[in-house]
Design a protein around this motif. Structure first.
Motif, PDB file in Angstrom:
ATOM      1  N   VAL A  41       0.731  -1.032  -0.047  1.00 21.29           N
ATOM      2  CA  VAL A  41       0.014  -0.131  -0.084  1.00 21.29           C
ATOM      3  C   VAL A  41       0.853   1.410   0.063  1.00 21.29           C
ATOM      4  O   VAL A  41       1.898   1.255   0.652  1.00 21.29           O
ATOM      5  CB  VAL A  41      -0.719  -0.201   1.194  1.00 21.29           C
ATOM      6  CG1 VAL A  41      -2.055   1.200   1.207  1.00 21.29           C
ATOM      7  CG2 VAL A  41      -1.733  -1.195   1.247  1.00 21.29           C
ATOM      8  N   PHE A  42       0.647   2.121  -0.890  1.00 19.32           N
ATOM      9  CA  PHE A  42       1.262   3.307  -0.904  1.00 19.32           C
ATOM     10  C   PHE A  42       0.231   4.487  -0.462  1.00 19.32           C
ATOM     11  O   PHE A  42      -1.028   4.589  -0.904  1.00 19.32           O
ATOM     12  CB  PHE A  42       1.701   3.904  -2.128  1.00 19.32           C
ATOM     13  CG  PHE A  42       2.323   5.143  -2.374  1.00 19.32           C
ATOM     14  CD1 PHE A  42       3.709   5.369  -2.164  1.00 19.32           C
ATOM     15  CD2 PHE A  42       1.780   6.393  -2.476  1.00 19.32           C
ATOM     16  CE1 PHE A  42       4.426   6.412  -2.109  1.00 19.32           C
ATOM     17  CE2 PHE A  42       2.327   7.572  -2.596  1.00 19.32           C
ATOM     18  CZ  PHE A  42       3.928   7.674  -2.217  1.00 19.32           C
ATOM     19  N   ALA A  43       0.555   5.253   0.702  1.00 17.75           N
ATOM     20  CA  ALA A  43      -0.420   6.212   1.359  1.00 17.75           C
ATOM     21  C   ALA A  43       0.337   7.793   1.408  1.00 17.75           C
ATOM     22  O   ALA A  43       1.096   7.612   2.335  1.00 17.75           O
ATOM     23  CB  ALA A  43      -1.214   5.493   2.487  1.00 17.75           C
ATOM     24  N   SER A  44       0.128   8.667   1.053  1.00 19.28           N
ATOM     25  CA  SER A  44      -0.991   8.826  -0.056  1.00 19.28           C
ATOM     26  C   SER A  44      -0.684  10.189  -0.516  1.00 19.28           C
ATOM     27  O   SER A  44       0.304  10.803  -0.296  1.00 19.28           O
ATOM     28  CB  SER A  44      -2.588   8.829   0.417  1.00 19.28           C
ATOM     29  OG  SER A  44      -2.529  10.054   1.518  1.00 19.28           O
ATOM     30  N   LEU A  45      -1.049  10.015  -2.012  1.00 16.63           N
ATOM     31  CA  LEU A  45      -0.896  11.293  -2.590  1.00 16.63           C
ATOM     32  C   LEU A  45      -2.325  12.365  -2.773  1.00 16.63           C
ATOM     33  O   LEU A  45      -3.467  11.660  -2.376  1.00 16.63           O
ATOM     34  CB  LEU A  45      -0.863  11.031  -4.299  1.00 16.63           C
ATOM     35  CG  LEU A  45       0.597  10.192  -4.224  1.00 16.63           C
ATOM     36  CD1 LEU A  45       0.488   9.753  -5.901  1.00 16.63           C
ATOM     37  CD2 LEU A  45       1.596  11.266  -4.316  1.00 16.63           C
TER      38      LEU A  45
END
Length: 482
Positions: free
Chosen positions: A333-337
């Motif tokens: 998970v990438f958080a966040s843009l």
């Protein structure tokens, strides 16, 4: 006892591209009157301590003026700050107050003011010279020596992550009450030698700040009333950046001022000796990901330079690029843009839609080029949740609308407004099962650890280009270490 209350909790990053506007404060916290206390009741915030104090003092008269806060960003709009000051002044005008309690941060900046909070309190002092004025401050306050002439008492957080907001406000209110009803007359000493510290290793579970807090506790004995050690917030970039020590003593003891000065001097020298210990090795995103993955279970990598609670803009692409390049085998998970246009596009397309997108570098290309991907819209939300972790527990959060974009086993969370991902409820909102996730790559720093230190087997801090870089030597700071 007749008590007035107001709150302005804001930390300004002079290198952030996003100014703080009225709508940023309205979105996060915008309360007044008894509604402010009802909203805060039971939360892990300073106003919850005020609510408890009011319940315990039913015969006291309390008026709550404007209480507001916003996520850290750039300088506050001057028009908004002037309006805030005018509103509080008008609410308190024409009345005689025994005491005024203020919940402040200590690192606010506006476009034209380096120390707006001092301007605010100076105006209160001028209009209410007989009132006992006390304030609680964030551990990252940048303290100007004028504070001890304007305030009668002040207390600072003792924990980082900040999980003692309630206790700090309660301590402040108790000292205010003692000054009003018990005749105690505090005298304050503040020392700030411009020792600029990195906040990278400023946590209070262990390390140099934990040692300083322990020393302060050991030195708190009569006539000393309270000692606060502040780490400062270098990114505000004012002449007052740097660590400081604030000591309050009871004037009833003839040695009060001399004792307070001696304690402040002793702690300042302890800060100086430990200054280099606040730094950590700077690790690039790719190396940080590889290092984190050496541990089993759920692991995390933080991108401190774009941390929303340090004035991050939710737009720097370096960590995301490294994550995409790593091609991790496992749920990530990438958080966040923060990208309002992309969120709108995702909501319009709906779950299941495929889109070619540019991620990051929407506001500026100074921190790297956008990441180009083809994604599937997995989920869209209204961006609302309530914190469940130990920091600001119970507080409602609004990110604006959000979307979860998926590329194979990687989920990328995009929000309409810059949002912190320090609470498990943020991930629950987006359908992320932490128990089956291998890697979290987050725009965060030490506050992330309040909830996630026990959930992750390891957390690695990465350094990447951004408005809150861990490399303070790369920033044009207005005060350097002495």
């Amino acid at each position: 006892m007749k008590l007035a209350v107001a709150r302005l909790w804001y930390e300004g990053n002079a290198f952030c591209l996003l100014p703080a506007q009225r709508e940023d404060f309205e979105r996060r916290e915008w309360h007044k009157g008894l509604a402010a206390l009802r909203t805060a009741q039971g939360t892990a915030t300073e106003l919850a301590a005020v609510a408890d104090w009011v319940d315990a003092h039913p015969h006291c008269q309390v008026q709550v003026s404007r209480c507001t806060s916003a996520l850290p960003a750039g300088p506050i709009d001057d028009g908004f700050f002037d309006a805030f000051m005018a509103e509080v002044q008008a609410d308190l005008a024409g009345q005689s107050w025994d005491a005024i309690y203020l919940s402040l941060h200590g690192a606010a900046i506006t476009r034209s003011r380096d120390t707006p909070e001092i301007d605010f309190v100076r105006a209160l002092r001028r209009n209410h010279p007989q009132a006992v004025i006390g304030a609680s401050f964030d551990l990252h306050a940048n303290h100007d020596p004028r504070w001890v002439d304007l305030l009668d008492i002040a207390c600072g957080y003792r924990t980082y992550p900040h999980v003692d907001m309630v206790e700090t406000a309660a301590r402040t209110l108790a000292l205010i009450e003692h000054a009003v009803t018990g005749g105690m007359r505090p005298v304050g000493v503040l020392r700030n030698d411009g020792i600029v510290l990195s906040s990278a290793n400023m946590r209070t579970d262990a390390g140099p700040m934990a040692e300083l807090q322990a020393q302060a506790r050991a030195l708190t004995a009569s006539p000393i009333l309270d000692i606060s050690v502040y780490g400062g917030f270098a990114y505000a970039n004012t002449p007052s950046i740097g660590a400081s020590v604030m000591v309050w003593a009871d004037r009833a003891d003839p040695s009060a001022r001399a004792t307070a000065q001696r304690v402040a001097d002793q702690l300042t020298e302890s800060v100086r000796r430990r200054a280099q210990a606040f730094d950590i090795p700077l690790i690039a995103p790719a190396q940080a990901i590889a290092l984190a993955l050496q541990s089993p279970g759920l692991v995390a990598v933080t991108d401190a330079a774009d941390n929303p609670l340090s004035g991050g803009i939710g737009d720097t692409p370096a960590l995301l690029r490294a994550l995409v390049d790593a091609q991790i085998d496992g749920a990530c998970v990438f958080a966040s843009l923060a990208d309002a246009a992309l969120v709108a596009q995702s909501h319009a397309a709906g779950p299941g839609a495929a889109m070619a997108v540019s991620l990051g570098a929407r506001r500026t290309g100074d921190y790297g080029a956008a990441v180009e991907l083809t994604v599937e819209v997995e989920r869209v939300t209204d961006g609302r949740f309530v914190n469940t972790g130990p920091m600001e527990r119970g507080s409602a959060v609004q990110c604006g609308r959000t979307a979860v974009l998926r590329v194979r086993q990687l989920r990328i969370i995009v929000t309409e407004h810059v949002a912190a991902c320090n609470d498990p409820a943020f991930f629950a909102l987006h359908g992320v099962d932490l128990s089956s996730t291998r890697l979290l790559c987050v725009k965060a720093k030490n506050h992330f650890r309040a909830a996630f230190a026990t959930l992750c087997t390891t957390i690695v801090d990465a350094d990447a280009p951004g408005p809150a870089s861990l490399d303070l030597a790369s920033l044009p700071l207005r005060r350097r270490s002495a």
